[in-house]
Design an enzyme around this catalytic site. Structure first.
Site, PDB file in Angstrom:
ATOM      1  N   ASP A  46      29.419 -66.180  35.288  1.00 54.35           N
ATOM      2  CA  ASP A  46      30.107 -64.796  35.735  1.00 54.35           C
ATOM      3  C   ASP A  46      29.845 -64.053  34.457  1.00 54.35           C
ATOM      4  O   ASP A  46      29.688 -64.582  33.091  1.00 54.35           O
ATOM      5  CB  ASP A  46      31.358 -64.982  36.046  1.00 54.35           C
ATOM      6  CG  ASP A  46      32.308 -65.376  35.251  1.00 54.35           C
ATOM      7  OD1 ASP A  46      32.738 -64.744  34.123  1.00 54.35           O
ATOM      8  OD2 ASP A  46      33.124 -66.304  35.652  1.00 54.35           O
ATOM      9  N   ALA A  47      29.894 -62.633  34.567  1.00 53.49           N
ATOM     10  CA  ALA A  47      29.429 -61.983  33.583  1.00 53.49           C
ATOM     11  C   ALA A  47      30.264 -62.179  32.093  1.00 53.49           C
ATOM     12  O   ALA A  47      29.917 -61.789  31.091  1.00 53.49           O
ATOM     13  CB  ALA A  47      29.459 -60.478  33.705  1.00 53.49           C
TER      14      ALA A  47
END
Length: 208
Positions: A46-47
């Protein structure tokens, strides 16, 4: 890029694991770092997570890395499936919490497979930490700890949910290794192309 090669990328914080921005937010994408659009991500981050991202144009390699093992095939697939994370958590880790993480915890989408987990001092981490931008939140009255946690599957935001489940909120998450490939000395935002040798292909089960 040949079918027996892959890219190892040290994904920075705030970068999405995709080439196109379709989320209407301010996160950067892989296209700012990698121009080869023939490759696909094998196991997303995820970011807000950092570290090792593997990309390949070979569907066999992608499947070998990302397909969760069955319970029956878990033992023989551990090396192929293993993903090791360096996890900074809030609080002092207890033996009971380590045992919970190792034996598997029950999340909304099912119980996690047994994991490998050790408590480590920051000085003993396998990499020299870089400055994260933005830095983690710090509370002077609450200590933080580091774990090396290896999981063998890929539920959504699994590591964060596992540590939160046992009372250890995740502050920073860095993926160190995937399927035997390590971050090594790659700087933040750097990548290297790797041509797989026979042993690596055999380990991944992509021979023939």
């Amino acid at each position: 890029m040949t079918s027996s090669s892959l890219i190892l990328f040290n994904k920075p914080y705030g970068v999405q694991s995709q080439f196109r921005d379709d989320s209407n937010n301010d996160h950067a994408t892989l296209s700012e770092y990698i121009t080869d659009k023939s490759v696909r991500v094998a196991g997303r981050l995820d970011a807000t997570s950092e570290g090792l991202l593997i990309l390949t144009s070979d569907g066999r390699i992608n499947k070998a890395i990302t397909q969760p093992p069955s319970i029956k095939g878990f033992a023989q697939n551990k090396q192929k499936q293993g993903k090791t994370y360096l996890v900074q958590v809030e609080g002092t880790v207890t033996t009971a919490q380590l045992k919970q993480l190792a034996s598997g915890v029950i999340l909304k989408d099912g119980k996690t497979l047994p994991a490998s987990v050790v408590l480590v001092d920051e000085a003993d981490l396998p990499i020299k930490l870089w400055q994260r931008d933005p830095p983690i939140r710090e509370r002077k009255s609450i200590p933080t700890s580091w774990l090396m946690l290896t999981i063998y599957e890929g539920k959504n935001r699994q590591v964060r949910r596992m540590t939160a489940h046992v009372g250890l909120p995740c502050l920073r998450l860095i993926r160190w290794s995937v399927a035997g490939f390590e971050l090594g000395e790659l700087g933040v935002g750097e990548f290297v192309r790797v041509t797989l040798n026979h042993e690596q292909c055999l380990r991944l089960g992509v021979i023939g």
